[in-house]
Scaffold this motif. Structure first.
Motif, PDB file in Angstrom:
ATOM      1  N   PRO A 286       0.846  -1.202   0.000  1.00 40.22           N
ATOM      2  CA  PRO A 286       0.000   0.000   0.000  1.00 40.22           C
ATOM      3  C   PRO A 286       0.878   1.248   0.000  1.00 40.22           C
ATOM      4  CG  PRO A 286       0.071  -0.957   2.188  1.00 40.22           C
ATOM      5  CD  PRO A 286       0.835  -1.888   1.299  1.00 40.22           C
ATOM      6  N   LEU A 287       0.266   2.385  -0.209  1.00 40.37           N
ATOM      7  CA  LEU A 287       1.038   3.623  -0.372  1.00 40.37           C
ATOM      8  C   LEU A 287       1.923   3.922   0.844  1.00 40.37           C
ATOM      9  CD1 LEU A 287       1.367   5.656  -2.599  1.00 40.37           C
ATOM     10  CD2 LEU A 287      -0.415   7.057  -1.565  1.00 40.37           C
ATOM     11  N   CYS A 288       1.420   3.651   2.055  1.00 44.29           N
ATOM     12  CA  CYS A 288       2.219   3.937   3.258  1.00 44.29           C
ATOM     13  C   CYS A 288       3.531   3.152   3.227  1.00 44.29           C
ATOM     14  CB  CYS A 288       1.436   3.621   4.535  1.00 44.29           C
ATOM     15  SG  CYS A 288       0.717   1.971   4.587  1.00 44.29           S
ATOM     16  N   CYS A 366      -4.671   0.065   9.988  1.00 42.46           N
ATOM     17  CA  CYS A 366      -4.756   1.439   9.457  1.00 42.46           C
ATOM     18  C   CYS A 366      -5.158   2.421  10.554  1.00 42.46           C
ATOM     19  CB  CYS A 366      -5.774   1.503   8.313  1.00 42.46           C
ATOM     20  SG  CYS A 366      -5.276   0.512   6.911  1.00 42.46           S
ATOM     21  N   ILE A 369      -2.240   3.339  12.576  1.00 45.92           N
ATOM     22  CA  ILE A 369      -1.266   4.142  11.817  1.00 45.92           C
ATOM     23  C   ILE A 369      -1.796   5.563  11.623  1.00 45.92           C
ATOM     24  CG2 ILE A 369      -0.155   4.387   9.544  1.00 45.92           C
ATOM     25  CD1 ILE A 369      -0.058   1.315   9.409  1.00 45.92           C
ATOM     26  N   CYS A 383       0.185   7.457   7.621  1.00 46.36           N
ATOM     27  CA  CYS A 383      -0.588   7.147   6.413  1.00 46.36           C
ATOM     28  C   CYS A 383      -0.512   8.346   5.456  1.00 46.36           C
ATOM     29  CB  CYS A 383      -2.038   6.869   6.801  1.00 46.36           C
ATOM     30  SG  CYS A 383      -3.156   6.783   5.393  1.00 46.36           S
ATOM     31  N   PRO A 384       0.012   8.165   4.251  1.00 43.15           N
ATOM     32  CA  PRO A 384       0.135   9.301   3.326  1.00 43.15           C
ATOM     33  C   PRO A 384      -1.200   9.979   3.041  1.00 43.15           C
ATOM     34  CG  PRO A 384       1.273   7.364   2.463  1.00 43.15           C
ATOM     35  CD  PRO A 384       0.537   6.922   3.681  1.00 43.15           C
ATOM     36  N   PHE A 385      -2.285   9.221   3.037  1.00 42.37           N
ATOM     37  CA  PHE A 385      -3.590   9.842   2.740  1.00 42.37           C
ATOM     38  C   PHE A 385      -3.969  10.832   3.837  1.00 42.37           C
ATOM     39  CE2 PHE A 385      -3.675   5.856   0.375  1.00 42.37           C
ATOM     40  CZ  PHE A 385      -3.947   6.351  -0.889  1.00 42.37           C
ATOM     41  N   TYR A 420      -9.722   8.498   5.012  1.00 47.53           N
ATOM     42  CA  TYR A 420      -8.409   8.081   4.513  1.00 47.53           C
ATOM     43  C   TYR A 420      -8.403   6.637   4.001  1.00 47.53           C
ATOM     44  CZ  TYR A 420      -7.610  12.190   7.321  1.00 47.53           C
ATOM     45  OH  TYR A 420      -7.714  13.455   7.852  1.00 47.53           O
ATOM     46  N   GLN A 421      -9.066   5.741   4.755  1.00 47.11           N
ATOM     47  CA  GLN A 421      -9.044   4.335   4.337  1.00 47.11           C
ATOM     48  C   GLN A 421      -9.859   4.125   3.061  1.00 47.11           C
ATOM     49  OE1 GLN A 421      -9.336   3.434   8.880  1.00 47.11           O
ATOM     50  NE2 GLN A 421      -9.694   1.558   7.754  1.00 47.11           N
ATOM     51  N   CYS A 424      -7.697   5.132   0.305  1.00 43.79           N
ATOM     52  CA  CYS A 424      -6.715   4.074   0.038  1.00 43.79           C
ATOM     53  C   CYS A 424      -7.370   2.956  -0.781  1.00 43.79           C
ATOM     54  CB  CYS A 424      -6.190   3.535   1.376  1.00 43.79           C
ATOM     55  SG  CYS A 424      -4.983   2.233   1.221  1.00 43.79           S
ATOM     56  N   ILE A 446     -10.223  -0.914   2.966  1.00 37.07           N
ATOM     57  CA  ILE A 446      -8.945  -1.390   3.532  1.00 37.07           C
ATOM     58  C   ILE A 446      -8.874  -1.042   5.016  1.00 37.07           C
ATOM     59  CG2 ILE A 446      -6.435  -1.016   3.486  1.00 37.07           C
ATOM     60  CD1 ILE A 446      -7.327  -2.517   1.042  1.00 37.07           C
ATOM     61  N   HIS A 448      -6.197  -2.627   6.873  1.00 38.61           N
ATOM     62  CA  HIS A 448      -4.876  -3.038   7.331  1.00 38.61           C
ATOM     63  C   HIS A 448      -3.904  -3.083   6.144  1.00 38.61           C
ATOM     64  CE1 HIS A 448      -1.830  -5.256   9.456  1.00 38.61           C
ATOM     65  NE2 HIS A 448      -2.580  -5.327  10.538  1.00 38.61           N
ATOM     66  N   PRO A 449      -2.687  -2.557   6.305  1.00 35.10           N
ATOM     67  CA  PRO A 449      -1.729  -2.607   5.191  1.00 35.10           C
ATOM     68  C   PRO A 449      -1.461  -4.031   4.703  1.00 35.10           C
ATOM     69  CG  PRO A 449      -0.914  -1.171   6.931  1.00 35.10           C
ATOM     70  CD  PRO A 449      -2.144  -1.839   7.473  1.00 35.10           C
TER      71      PRO A 449
HETATM   72  S1  SF4 Z   1      -5.132   3.518   4.634  1.00 36.90           S
HETATM   73 FE1  SF4 Z   1      -3.954   1.983   5.697  1.00 36.90          FE
HETATM   74  S2  SF4 Z   1      -2.989   0.741   4.129  1.00 36.90           S
HETATM   75 FE2  SF4 Z   1      -3.728   2.588   3.167  1.00 36.90          FE
HETATM   76  S3  SF4 Z   1      -1.962   3.923   3.130  1.00 36.90           S
HETATM   77 FE3  SF4 Z   1      -3.143   4.428   4.970  1.00 36.90          FE
HETATM   78  S4  SF4 Z   1      -2.279   3.150   6.589  1.00 36.90           S
HETATM   79 FE4  SF4 Z   1      -1.555   2.345   4.650  1.00 36.90          FE
END
Ligand code: SF4
Length: 473
Positions: A286-288, A366, A369, A383-385, A420-421, A424, A446, A448-449
């Motif tokens: 995933p992006l993170c 997630c 995080i 989390c980049p989002f 955010y999820q 993602c 999503i 969980h990564p």
């Molecule tokens: S939503 Fe979860 S899996 Fe997606 S980038 Fe954020 S932390 Fe990672």
């Protein structure tokens, strides 16, 4: 024909009728429930937790489907499938094989447990209200007309309907209704049907709206929303005043239980992964984790929290502690062995429960995080989002192959609204070419990564299998 009372207020006798009904043999004559009366029976702690968890699955799925702008029909189909797995609720017309009373009892109890859980803050109340309304709306529209009316009658939900003479006297104004001669019209205070007013789909006169039976859903949703909203307010006040010491830890436990189950699922999809095979899996990150991996490759180093986040992710993939140590050792290639052992190896082993308290730490989900240990300046975990500015996120998305402006805007809009999820999940769908809602590979939101990684690998395997099958033909 539906009979109408003078008033729409629920009175005490209707409340006590409802209590009696829930205590009788046929406690739940309808699929639909306004949840006016709390359950009074005893349930086990296990039921308490599992009922809440199962309802949460349905509400979360509904949230994901709505936020991802799925079509109404698609949402219905999707939620029917999810409900059948977690919270089945069959109508009276269904096969006799279903345990209708048991299903409805679970629906009833689970609603009240989550009502308590979600009554504690305004944000939680808003969330719960929104998705309980959406769920009720789906269920109401699934029932046939007789069932709906019978339910409303039992609930004592009534509105003034126009007599034949009144209807005739307003024929010019109401004739736009497609089935005027057969139609029943209700006279309602206009503020009870805001959606009809907003769509200019109703005739208004002196503060009254004249609503055809065909638009019954708007009226019912108003009732449902009003009642639940008030009930949530009441529940929150009683919480503040009583701070019930017995129930609070249990409610906290439900949230933890939900997170916990999300954390302990088995994500292993690769047989015996090694420190080297991690690099072949990057396309599934995933992006993170992509972001952490890229930084690691460029800087040959990650700071403390980024290391924990990535190391636990590796653990979720199935790397043993020795393989994880080998991975980090090779990645920190400009750090000599003595320094690596002194400054880094302990923490890596600690994550695996091989040092200190020997606690077996789970890969971070997630929610953890996104909400815990948010990065300060110079840190890149999280989390980049959530953490990236819109400009940075846009660049990152383009870099990762999301080039369609509409897709980018959709993701940015989701992050802007703090989903955010869901953003993602949208990113997953776009980058994996899952743009058809009917694709059987579509995924849930999503959580969980490692779940992201697993879904990505499974998708690739499925597609390869399908291609091989085609070649065989
Ligand atoms: S939503 Fe979860 S899996 Fe997606 S980038 Fe954020 S932390 Fe990672």
């Amino acid at each position: 024909m539906y009979s109408i009372d003078k008033s729409n207020k629920r009175n005490l006798s209707s409340y006590s009728n409802e209590v009696k009904r829930h205590q009788g043999r046929n406690s739940y004559p309808h699929v639909l429930n306004f949840y006016g009366v709390p359950p009074t029976e005893e349930i086990t702690i296990d039921e308490f937790e599992s009922f809440a968890f199962d309802r949460m699955q349905v509400l979360k799925a509904l949230e994901g489907a709505i936020l991802r702008n799925k079509e109404e029909e698609e949402i219905k189909k999707h939620i029917d499938n999810i409900s059948n797995s977690w919270l089945p609720l069959h109508s009276n017309e269904s096969d006799k094989g279903y345990s209708l009373q048991e299903e409805r009892r679970k629906d009833h109890i689970s609603h009240f447990i989550l009502r308590l859980v979600y009554s504690r803050t305004e944000n939680l109340r808003t969330w719960f209200l929104k998705y309980e309304c959406a769920l009720f709306k789906l269920r109401f529209s699934r029932e046939n007309k007789e069932e709906r009316l019978s339910f409303l009658k039992d609930e004592n939900i009534t509105w003034k309907n126009l007599s034949q003479a009144e209807k005739e006297s307003m024929a010019n104004e109401l004739h736009w209704s497609s089935n005027f001669d057969e139609e029943t019209f209700f006279e309602i205070d206009f503020e009870k049907v805001p959606d009809l007013v907003a769509r200019r789909a109703v005739y208004l006169k002196k503060g009254k709206a004249y609503v055809p039976m065909a638009d019954l859903l708007s009226l019912v949703m108003y009732e449902f929303r009003q009642r639940l909203s008030k009930a949530l307010e009441l529940a929150s006040k009683s919480f503040i005043t009583s701070r019930n010491e017995r129930i609070m830890p249990m409610l906290d436990e439900i949230i933890k239980q939900y997170d916990g189950r999300m954390q302990t699922s088995n994500y292993s999809v690769v047989d015996d992964p090694t420190s080297d095979s991690v690099h072949q899996l990057v396309e599934h990150f995933p992006l993170c984790m992509q972001h952490l991996y890229q930084n690691l490759c460029e800087n040959l180093h990650l700071k403390h929290f980024a290391r924990i986040q990535f190391n636990l992710f590796l653990k979720g993939i199935g790397l043993t502690v020795d393989e994880a140590l080998a991975f980090w050792k090779k990645s920190f290639s400009n750090i000599d062995d003595a320094k690596f052992q002194k400054d880094y190896a302990y923490n890596i082993r600690h994550n695996y429960g091989a040092e200190g308290k020997r606690q077996d730490y789970k890969p971070l989900n997630c929610m953890s995080i996104i909400t815990k240990q948010r990065p300060n300046t110079g840190q890149i975990h999280g989390c980049p989002f959530r953490e990236f500015s819109p400009t940075n996120l846009r660049s990152k998305l383009v870099q990762m192959g999301v080039r369609n402006e509409e897709h980018i805007r959709e993701i940015l809009s989701l992050t802007d609204r703090e989903h955010y999820q869901v953003a993602c999940t949208k990113y997953f769908e776009i980058t994996k070419g899952l743009l058809d809602d009917n694709d059987e590979n579509m995924i849930e939101t999503i959580e969980h990564p490692n779940e992201y990684l697993k879904a990505s690998i499974s998708l690739k395997k499925n597609r390869m299998k399908m291609n091989n099958n085609k070649d065989d033909k």
